[in-house]
Design a protein around this motif. Structure first.
Motif, short mmCIF file in Angstrom:
data_model
loop_
_atom_site.label_atom_id
_atom_site.label_comp_id
_atom_site.label_asym_id
_atom_site.label_seq_id
_atom_site.Cartn_x
_atom_site.Cartn_y
_atom_site.Cartn_z
N HIS A 279 6.87 2.58 13.05
CA HIS A 279 6.42 1.30 12.49
C HIS A 279 6.34 1.50 10.99
O HIS A 279 5.79 2.51 10.54
N PRO A 280 6.85 0.55 10.20
CA PRO A 280 6.81 0.76 8.74
C PRO A 280 5.42 0.57 8.13
O PRO A 280 5.19 0.94 6.98
N GLY A 281 4.50 -0.01 8.90
CA GLY A 281 3.19 -0.36 8.35
C GLY A 281 3.31 -1.60 7.48
O GLY A 281 4.39 -1.87 6.96
N THR B 67 0.85 -1.20 0.00
CA THR B 67 0.00 0.00 0.00
C THR B 67 0.88 1.24 0.00
O THR B 67 0.95 2.00 -0.97
N ARG B 68 1.61 1.45 1.11
CA ARG B 68 2.41 2.66 1.27
C ARG B 68 3.52 2.79 0.23
O ARG B 68 3.69 3.84 -0.39
N THR B 69 4.28 1.73 0.05
CA THR B 69 5.45 1.84 -0.82
C THR B 69 5.01 2.11 -2.26
O THR B 69 5.50 3.03 -2.91
N THR C 265 14.55 1.89 0.53
CA THR C 265 13.83 3.17 0.59
C THR C 265 13.10 3.32 1.93
O THR C 265 12.92 4.42 2.42
N GLN C 266 12.71 2.20 2.53
CA GLN C 266 12.10 2.26 3.87
C GLN C 266 13.16 2.74 4.88
O GLN C 266 12.88 3.60 5.72
N ALA C 267 14.37 2.19 4.78
CA ALA C 267 15.42 2.62 5.72
C ALA C 267 15.69 4.12 5.55
O ALA C 267 15.84 4.84 6.53
C1 NCD Z 1 6.92 -3.47 4.97
C2 NCD Z 1 7.32 -4.39 3.85
O1 NCD Z 1 6.57 -4.61 2.92
O2 NCD Z 1 8.43 -4.84 3.94
N1 NCD Z 1 6.02 -2.50 4.66
C3 NCD Z 1 6.40 -1.39 3.95
O3 NCD Z 1 7.00 -1.48 2.92
N2 NCD Z 1 6.09 -0.20 4.49
C4 NCD Z 1 6.73 -4.14 6.25
C5 NCD Z 1 5.80 -5.30 6.38
O4 NCD Z 1 5.20 -5.78 5.42
O5 NCD Z 1 5.67 -5.76 7.51
#
Ligand code: NCD
Length: 307
Positions: free
Chosen positions: A262-264, A57-59, A138-140
């Motif tokens: 939390h990354p979600g 969703t987010r990414t 990109t999350q980091a």
């Molecule tokens: C994460 C992922 O997909 O790695 N979510 C994200 O990209 N924000 C974390 C997860 O799925 O738990």
């Protein structure tokens, strides 16, 4: 500074200077998000393809938002409903989209190394949007930006990452990124979800949750990556919540001005207690906004527009 990378595959390939440069670029571009009309012509004429072979969703949507703010055209490809269902390979998919003029691929795949493989053979720019349990650079970067913004610095901070460390690409890239920028990283969770000290990428592995939380500047909770476990690694999610879920009492072990991250997607009631949903220490939605800014920065840096 010149940005010499053609791809963003793994945070380990970036120097602290590269990371600082990306964060600075993102911080500058973030201003665009506050404009009444958040749109600039920087990447007009560029075509970015978002290839998602795993749920997101987010990414996915923040990459799309970033590309559109920069006026790039986008292909949003999800494996379901595509010719992948007829047996087409990842490589063939990429080569066919490249033949339509794609300049950059954003790839999420359940197979660790898939974006690296495409970067080697496709001759286009690639950003890894999460490959299996391996990496999520990109999350980091968006996590680093969020902490840098709030704390002013990354060096010397105590970062506690709690949960399914072993199967989490967010943990792997996060540990690497925070350590590169001079933070101390502590990880904790069920023993079956913790890396060995040798595999911990320099993070301190704590079998006692309290040891990780005490005096922490940042507490990051992670989702249990059930889809990556071969068998059950914990009796039940209720038990997980009881032993490792972050609640107000546990968060009180960290510094009073700590950041809760939390990354979600969050499973409220499992890794985070619902009492923390509106907690002032939570920066979870700011992480999401910073995700757009970081992805804008990477698109600009890789596609050569001027910010
Ligand atoms: C994460 C992922 O997909 O790695 N979510 C994200 O990209 N924000 C974390 C997860 O799925 O738990």
């Amino acid at each position: 500074m010149e940005f010499r990378h053609h791809h963003i595959l793994d945070i380990s390939a970036l120097t602290p200077e590269d990371i600082s440069y990306i964060l600075e670029t993102a911080a500058n571009l973030k201003e665009i998000l506050t404009r009444p009309i958040p749109k600039v012509p920087t990447l007009r004429g560029k075509l970015v393809a978002h290839l998602f072979f795993e749920p997101s969703t987010r990414t996915r949507l923040s990459f799309e938002r970033a590309a559109k703010i920069l006026s790039a055209d986008v292909f949003n490809f999800t494996a379901r409903m595509s010719s992948v269902e007829k047996g087409e390979t990842l490589l063939d998919t990429v080569l066919n989209l490249k033949a339509m003029g794609v300049d950059l691929f954003v790839i999420r795949h359940s197979m660790a190394g898939a974006p690296h493989f495409i970067a080697q053979v496709a001759g286009t720019r690639v950003i890894n949007a999460g490959d299996g349990f391996h990496a999520h650079p990109t999350q980091a970067l968006l996590d680093l930006l969020t902490v840098k913004e709030k704390k002013g610095t990354l060096a010397g901070l105590k970062v506690a990452i709690i949960g399914d460390i072993r199967h989490s690409r967010v943990a792997h890239s996060g540990i690497c990124g925070f350590k590169k920028m001079g933070a101390e990283v502590y990880v904790s969770g069920p023993a079956t979800m913790l890396p060995s000290a040798r595999e911990a990428l320099g993070a301190k592995v704590c079998y006692r949750l309290e040891e990780a939380l005490e005096g922490a500047d940042v507490v990051m909770a992670l989702r249990v990556q059930k889809e990556r476990h071969g068998k059950d690694l914990f009796p039940s999610l209720r038990e997980y919540a009881r032993q490792f879920g972050i609640n107000a009492e546990r968060l009180a072990l960290a510094k009073p001005d700590c950041l809760l991250m939390h990354p979600g997607p969050v499973n409220w009631g499992v890794e985070l207690h619902p009492e923390l949903e509106n907690d002032p220490r939570s920066v979870i939605l700011e992480q999401v906004t910073n995700g757009v800014a970081v992805r804008m920065a990477l698109l600009v840096l890789l596609l050569g527009g001027t910010a």
